[in-house]
Write a protein that holds these residues in place. Structure first.
Motif, mmCIF file in Angstrom:
data_model
loop_
_atom_site.group_PDB
_atom_site.id
_atom_site.type_symbol
_atom_site.label_atom_id
_atom_site.label_comp_id
_atom_site.label_asym_id
_atom_site.label_seq_id
_atom_site.Cartn_x
_atom_site.Cartn_y
_atom_site.Cartn_z
ATOM 1 N N UNK A 1 -23.200 -7.287 -9.981
ATOM 2 C CA UNK A 1 -23.315 -5.921 -9.436
ATOM 3 C C UNK A 1 -24.566 -5.244 -9.989
ATOM 4 N N UNK A 2 -24.817 -5.415 -11.278
ATOM 5 C CA UNK A 2 -26.010 -4.797 -11.881
ATOM 6 C C UNK A 2 -27.280 -5.380 -11.281
ATOM 7 N N UNK A 3 -27.315 -6.695 -11.068
ATOM 8 C CA UNK A 3 -28.508 -7.318 -10.486
ATOM 9 C C UNK A 3 -28.726 -6.884 -9.037
ATOM 10 N N UNK A 4 -27.653 -6.716 -8.278
ATOM 11 C CA UNK A 4 -27.784 -6.224 -6.898
ATOM 12 C C UNK A 4 -28.330 -4.791 -6.915
ATOM 13 N N UNK A 5 -27.796 -3.965 -7.794
ATOM 14 C CA UNK A 5 -28.295 -2.585 -7.898
ATOM 15 C C UNK A 5 -29.749 -2.574 -8.359
ATOM 16 N N UNK A 6 -30.091 -3.477 -9.269
ATOM 17 C CA UNK A 6 -31.475 -3.595 -9.733
ATOM 18 C C UNK A 6 -32.395 -3.971 -8.577
ATOM 19 N N UNK A 7 -31.970 -4.944 -7.777
ATOM 20 C CA UNK A 7 -32.774 -5.355 -6.628
ATOM 21 C C UNK A 7 -32.973 -4.224 -5.640
#
Length: 128
Positions: A41-47
């Motif tokens: 979830x954090x990586x998707x939000x980062x992207x």
């Protein structure tokens, strides 16, 4: 002091390690999935944030800090819980063994057994 253990006492002293190992494995497995989901979830939000703002370096530093904190907390909590569970299990075993052995020794032999087991500690503790 009695040295032979009856078969019933030996059978009661057998630990149930399988249940503890299964609970520990389940805690690690489910915790891993929760952490993995959080990182995804954090990586998707980062992207999405990088795509919207085009500021990769600034956001990457924040993401590394958050992911590092999550992973560190996961392993810290898991290791702490695992150690706590082991200590509690050993304490329970020791207490159960002490109670069973005290019942087995009986009141007439208890003073001699206590003196045999704790005698050297009592003598050394009473000296200045």
């Amino acid at each position: 002091m009695a040295t032979d253990n009856p078969a019933a006492l030996e059978a009661l002293m057998t630990p149930d390690d399988l249940t503890a190992a299964q609970a520990d494995a389940a805690r690690w497995r489910y915790g891993f999935f929760v952490v993995l989901t959080g990182i995804i979830v954090i990586l998707v939000a980062f992207g999405a944030a990088v795509f919207a703002t085009k500021e990769f370096a600034t956001m990457f530093a924040g993401v590394c800090g958050v992911i590092g904190t999550i992973i560190g907390a996961y392993f810290g909590i898991q290791a702490g819980q695992s150690g706590k569970a082991r200590v509690e299990m050993e304490l329970h075993r020791a207490h159960e063994l002490a109670v069973r052995l005290a019942a087995y020794v009986g009141t007439e032999h208890a003073p001699k057994v206590i003196d045999d087991v704790l005698g050297s500690r009592r003598r050394s503790a009473s000296r200045p």
